[in-house]
Design a protein around this motif. Structure first.
Motif, mmCIF file in Angstrom:
data_model
loop_
_atom_site.group_PDB
_atom_site.id
_atom_site.type_symbol
_atom_site.label_atom_id
_atom_site.label_comp_id
_atom_site.label_asym_id
_atom_site.label_seq_id
_atom_site.Cartn_x
_atom_site.Cartn_y
_atom_site.Cartn_z
ATOM 1 N N ARG A 70 -5.641 4.533 -14.169
ATOM 2 C CA ARG A 70 -5.204 4.847 -15.534
ATOM 3 C C ARG A 70 -5.343 3.608 -16.418
ATOM 4 O O ARG A 70 -5.400 2.488 -15.909
ATOM 5 C CB ARG A 70 -3.725 5.278 -15.542
ATOM 6 C CG ARG A 70 -3.374 6.378 -14.578
ATOM 7 C CD ARG A 70 -3.891 7.711 -15.048
ATOM 8 N NE ARG A 70 -3.573 8.751 -14.079
ATOM 9 C CZ ARG A 70 -2.503 9.540 -14.157
ATOM 10 N NH1 ARG A 70 -1.646 9.397 -15.171
ATOM 11 N NH2 ARG A 70 -2.287 10.476 -13.251
ATOM 12 N N ALA A 85 -4.856 -2.528 -20.210
ATOM 13 C CA ALA A 85 -4.274 -2.581 -18.867
ATOM 14 C C ALA A 85 -4.874 -1.494 -17.997
ATOM 15 O O ALA A 85 -5.151 -0.395 -18.477
ATOM 16 C CB ALA A 85 -2.759 -2.416 -18.947
ATOM 17 N N PRO A 145 -1.737 5.668 -11.007
ATOM 18 C CA PRO A 145 -0.761 6.602 -11.554
ATOM 19 C C PRO A 145 0.656 6.063 -11.325
ATOM 20 O O PRO A 145 0.935 5.463 -10.288
ATOM 21 C CB PRO A 145 -0.994 7.880 -10.732
ATOM 22 C CG PRO A 145 -2.425 7.795 -10.327
ATOM 23 C CD PRO A 145 -2.706 6.329 -10.120
ATOM 24 N N MET A 146 1.527 6.257 -12.298
ATOM 25 C CA MET A 146 2.851 5.655 -12.253
ATOM 26 C C MET A 146 3.763 6.341 -11.251
ATOM 27 O O MET A 146 3.667 7.542 -11.024
ATOM 28 C CB MET A 146 3.460 5.692 -13.651
ATOM 29 C CG MET A 146 2.797 4.662 -14.548
ATOM 30 S SD MET A 146 2.326 5.338 -16.156
ATOM 31 C CE MET A 146 1.065 6.491 -15.726
ATOM 32 N N THR A 147 4.653 5.562 -10.676
ATOM 33 C CA THR A 147 5.585 6.096 -9.682
ATOM 34 C C THR A 147 7.006 5.598 -9.927
ATOM 35 O O THR A 147 7.765 5.329 -8.992
ATOM 36 C CB THR A 147 5.137 5.715 -8.254
ATOM 37 O OG1 THR A 147 4.993 4.278 -8.193
ATOM 38 C CG2 THR A 147 3.824 6.361 -7.894
ATOM 39 N N GLY A 148 7.335 5.466 -11.204
ATOM 40 C CA GLY A 148 8.704 5.058 -11.543
ATOM 41 C C GLY A 148 9.663 6.222 -11.461
ATOM 42 O O GLY A 148 9.352 7.270 -10.907
ATOM 43 N N ILE A 195 -5.132 -6.669 -18.191
ATOM 44 C CA ILE A 195 -3.965 -6.801 -17.316
ATOM 45 C C ILE A 195 -4.061 -5.755 -16.229
ATOM 46 O O ILE A 195 -4.451 -4.618 -16.481
ATOM 47 C CB ILE A 195 -2.637 -6.573 -18.081
ATOM 48 C CG1 ILE A 195 -2.685 -7.203 -19.470
ATOM 49 C CG2 ILE A 195 -1.468 -7.154 -17.312
ATOM 50 C CD1 ILE A 195 -1.354 -7.167 -20.177
ATOM 51 N N TYR A 196 -3.673 -6.137 -15.018
ATOM 52 C CA TYR A 196 -3.771 -5.222 -13.884
ATOM 53 C C TYR A 196 -2.414 -5.087 -13.207
ATOM 54 O O TYR A 196 -1.666 -6.067 -13.107
ATOM 55 C CB TYR A 196 -4.798 -5.744 -12.869
ATOM 56 C CG TYR A 196 -6.120 -6.132 -13.508
ATOM 57 C CD1 TYR A 196 -6.914 -5.170 -14.129
ATOM 58 C CD2 TYR A 196 -6.555 -7.458 -13.512
ATOM 59 C CE1 TYR A 196 -8.134 -5.531 -14.727
ATOM 60 C CE2 TYR A 196 -7.762 -7.823 -14.097
ATOM 61 C CZ TYR A 196 -8.542 -6.858 -14.711
ATOM 62 O OH TYR A 196 -9.728 -7.222 -15.303
ATOM 63 N N PHE A 197 -2.131 -3.890 -12.720
ATOM 64 C CA PHE A 197 -0.856 -3.668 -12.041
ATOM 65 C C PHE A 197 -1.042 -3.003 -10.691
ATOM 66 O O PHE A 197 -2.039 -2.319 -10.446
ATOM 67 C CB PHE A 197 0.076 -2.803 -12.911
ATOM 68 C CG PHE A 197 0.521 -3.509 -14.158
ATOM 69 C CD1 PHE A 197 1.552 -4.442 -14.112
ATOM 70 C CD2 PHE A 197 -0.106 -3.267 -15.372
ATOM 71 C CE1 PHE A 197 1.946 -5.118 -15.259
ATOM 72 C CE2 PHE A 197 0.285 -3.937 -16.517
ATOM 73 C CZ PHE A 197 1.310 -4.869 -16.470
ATOM 74 N N ALA A 198 -0.023 -3.217 -9.851
ATOM 75 C CA ALA A 198 0.088 -2.554 -8.534
ATOM 76 C C ALA A 198 -1.178 -2.802 -7.710
ATOM 77 O O ALA A 198 -1.655 -3.932 -7.678
ATOM 78 C CB ALA A 198 0.417 -1.073 -8.712
ATOM 79 N N TRP A 199 -1.736 -1.757 -7.077
ATOM 80 C CA TRP A 199 -2.884 -2.063 -6.188
ATOM 81 C C TRP A 199 -4.153 -2.414 -6.956
ATOM 82 O O TRP A 199 -5.056 -3.041 -6.404
ATOM 83 C CB TRP A 199 -3.114 -0.997 -5.124
ATOM 84 C CG TRP A 199 -3.282 0.440 -5.556
ATOM 85 C CD1 TRP A 199 -2.364 1.443 -5.423
ATOM 86 C CD2 TRP A 199 -4.445 1.036 -6.169
ATOM 87 N NE1 TRP A 199 -2.877 2.627 -5.915
ATOM 88 C CE2 TRP A 199 -4.155 2.408 -6.375
ATOM 89 C CE3 TRP A 199 -5.701 0.556 -6.567
ATOM 90 C CZ2 TRP A 199 -5.056 3.305 -6.956
ATOM 91 C CZ3 TRP A 199 -6.611 1.439 -7.147
ATOM 92 C CH2 TRP A 199 -6.283 2.796 -7.343
ATOM 93 N N ARG A 230 -4.130 -4.609 -9.371
ATOM 94 C CA ARG A 230 -3.906 -6.053 -9.426
ATOM 95 C C ARG A 230 -4.198 -6.699 -8.070
ATOM 96 O O ARG A 230 -4.896 -7.727 -7.985
ATOM 97 C CB ARG A 230 -2.454 -6.320 -9.844
ATOM 98 C CG ARG A 230 -2.010 -7.770 -9.734
ATOM 99 C CD ARG A 230 -0.562 -7.998 -10.174
ATOM 100 N NE ARG A 230 0.417 -7.198 -9.458
ATOM 101 C CZ ARG A 230 0.733 -7.355 -8.181
ATOM 102 N NH1 ARG A 230 0.161 -8.305 -7.461
ATOM 103 N NH2 ARG A 230 1.624 -6.578 -7.600
ATOM 104 N N GLU A 231 -3.679 -6.082 -7.002
ATOM 105 C CA GLU A 231 -3.880 -6.663 -5.664
ATOM 106 C C GLU A 231 -5.358 -6.683 -5.259
ATOM 107 O O GLU A 231 -5.818 -7.650 -4.659
ATOM 108 C CB GLU A 231 -3.069 -5.872 -4.627
ATOM 109 C CG GLU A 231 -1.571 -6.121 -4.735
ATOM 110 C CD GLU A 231 -0.781 -5.370 -3.674
ATOM 111 O OE1 GLU A 231 0.379 -5.741 -3.452
ATOM 112 O OE2 GLU A 231 -1.311 -4.404 -3.087
ATOM 113 N N ALA A 269 -4.178 1.640 -20.377
ATOM 114 C CA ALA A 269 -3.405 1.602 -21.620
ATOM 115 C C ALA A 269 -4.088 0.594 -22.539
ATOM 116 O O ALA A 269 -4.564 -0.450 -22.090
ATOM 117 C CB ALA A 269 -1.967 1.173 -21.351
ATOM 118 N N PHE A 321 -4.190 0.448 -14.180
ATOM 119 C CA PHE A 321 -3.145 0.605 -13.151
ATOM 120 C C PHE A 321 -3.262 1.965 -12.483
ATOM 121 O O PHE A 321 -3.886 2.879 -13.019
ATOM 122 C CB PHE A 321 -1.763 0.436 -13.782
ATOM 123 C CG PHE A 321 -1.586 1.095 -15.121
ATOM 124 C CD1 PHE A 321 -1.372 2.470 -15.207
ATOM 125 C CD2 PHE A 321 -1.630 0.345 -16.304
ATOM 126 C CE1 PHE A 321 -1.198 3.081 -16.450
ATOM 127 C CE2 PHE A 321 -1.465 0.956 -17.543
ATOM 128 C CZ PHE A 321 -1.243 2.324 -17.619
#
Lengths: 156, 86, 156, 86
Positions: free
Chosen positions: B57, B78, B82-85, B7-11, B13-14, B59, B80
């Motif tokens: 990063r 996954a 670094p998180m920015t929440g 699974i990929y997230f944010a950039w 994923r893009e 998971a 992704f």
């Protein structure tokens, strides 16, 4: 008494007053309630929105781990963490932390700890939507946030 | 070969152009860092996503892991930024 | 922009949601709002009420000095301090501090600073009213509170 | 002699039995500590209120002061226990 722990990941807005009331109502010995709300900013008019992407499943689990860590470290009567995802406009609340304790130091420290850890460990990513209509950059993680989270490893 | 859900997230994923995929990973790929490096060889998009592997990063099964974490037994990995929440 | 400073000493209850909303509405660049509410506790059922005596005039002035000190130390968009006097029942809010800033650390630190200083400098005194109907003792000042206030003299 | 308004709070007020009073203070009384000690001589109630002068705090014209603060020019001097607000 077991602390009352509430944590949610949701698209909907949250209601600070309602969440504080729920924690303050735990009992007559809640002397201190601290809260923190993080809002979407316009960055001086540059941004129209922030889009929050998250990792469903892991977001809840990771927040749950941070919450468990907090109640192990501080004597809390209860705490609430709500993190939103989706499109946020300037002024919208993105994240809410509320902590209740008999004493103020525990409430303050736990709230700060939760925020520092949410910033660096909760799987959320912010993308800018610019006021001129174009899609901007992914917000970059701040070295400051890592340092803020690290301090709890020696203190606590 | 082991089939793993990625699974990929944010950039990440893009750049890859996919939110998730099932991939047959050779047994020789033992760690997260090796998986990232193996993925880099799968095409331009992957090379771009992992061009600076130090800032991606990972998971495993919804827990943060370091690059040297072993992927044996993983169901879901996954990648992704670094998180920015918060 | 000058920070928006609100501080009041009053008998009436306060409304956290309303005060937070007022600060968050200052502008699109308030990214962080921290709050602290101190409540009257029953001390495990021992107390029926806490009676808060204050020094009218000095209470407002002293809180004003602490507020000025806070905005000098931290980059705040605004802050609110409300301290009540009179008879408080368990569960009643006694003191409220809300701080707004573009960044969370300033909001948290300023709120803690304000609470530490209110505890040790604002001329208020609490008298216990026991659940058995008798009038109890004046609450004794805690050495801890002095220490908590002192740390801001070296930090900040 | 100088007339000064004295105000008492919490258990200082209760022990003295007065919330405030106007007192003619001799010119020989120069500091807050000297004023407290002079008040102690005014009667049992005062002696009781100031029995441990180290824990009684003072304010001159609504500002916290230390025991060695001079009282010259003061319009209003308050005595009270350590504060317990917040």
């Amino acid at each position: 008494m077991q602390p009352r722990l509430i944590f949610r990941v949701q698209a909907e807005p949250f209601d600070l007053a309602q969440e504080v009331k729920a924690l303050a109502a735990i009992g007559d010995d809640v002397g201190a309630v601290a809260s923190f709300t993080g809002y979407c900013r316009s960055e001086g008019g540059r941004l129209a929105a922030l889009e929050l992407e998250h990792y469903p499943g892991m977001a809840e689990e990771e927040i749950g781990r941070v919450v468990q860590d907090a109640v192990t470290r501080w004597p809390l009567s209860g705490l609430t963490v709500i993190h939103r995802f989706g499109m946020m406009r300037p002024g919208d609340g993105i994240v809410l932390v509320v902590t209740a304790s008999s004493h103020r130091t525990a409430a303050f420290e736990a709230a700060e700890f939760l925020m520092d850890y949410l910033k660096t460990r909760a799987p959320f990513w912010k993308k800018e939507h610019r006021a001129d209509g174009s899609i901007g950059e992914w917000v970059e993680a701040k070295d400051f946030d890592d340092k803020a989270a690290e301090r709890w490893q020696t203190l606590g | 070969m082991t089939e793993i859900k990625l699974i990929y997230f944010a950039w990440v994923r893009e750049r890859i152009g996919l939110a998730e995929e099932r991939v047959d990973v050779p047994h020789s790929v033992a760690t997260v860092a090796e998986l990232a490096s193996w993925l880099q060889g799968r095409g331009e998009e992957y090379a771009y996503a992992f061009e600076n592997p130090a800032i991606v990063r990972a998971a495993i099964d919804r827990k943060h892991v370091k690059p040297d974490a072993t992927i044996a037994g993983a169901r879901e990995i996954a990648f992704f930024p670094p998180m920015t929440g918060g």
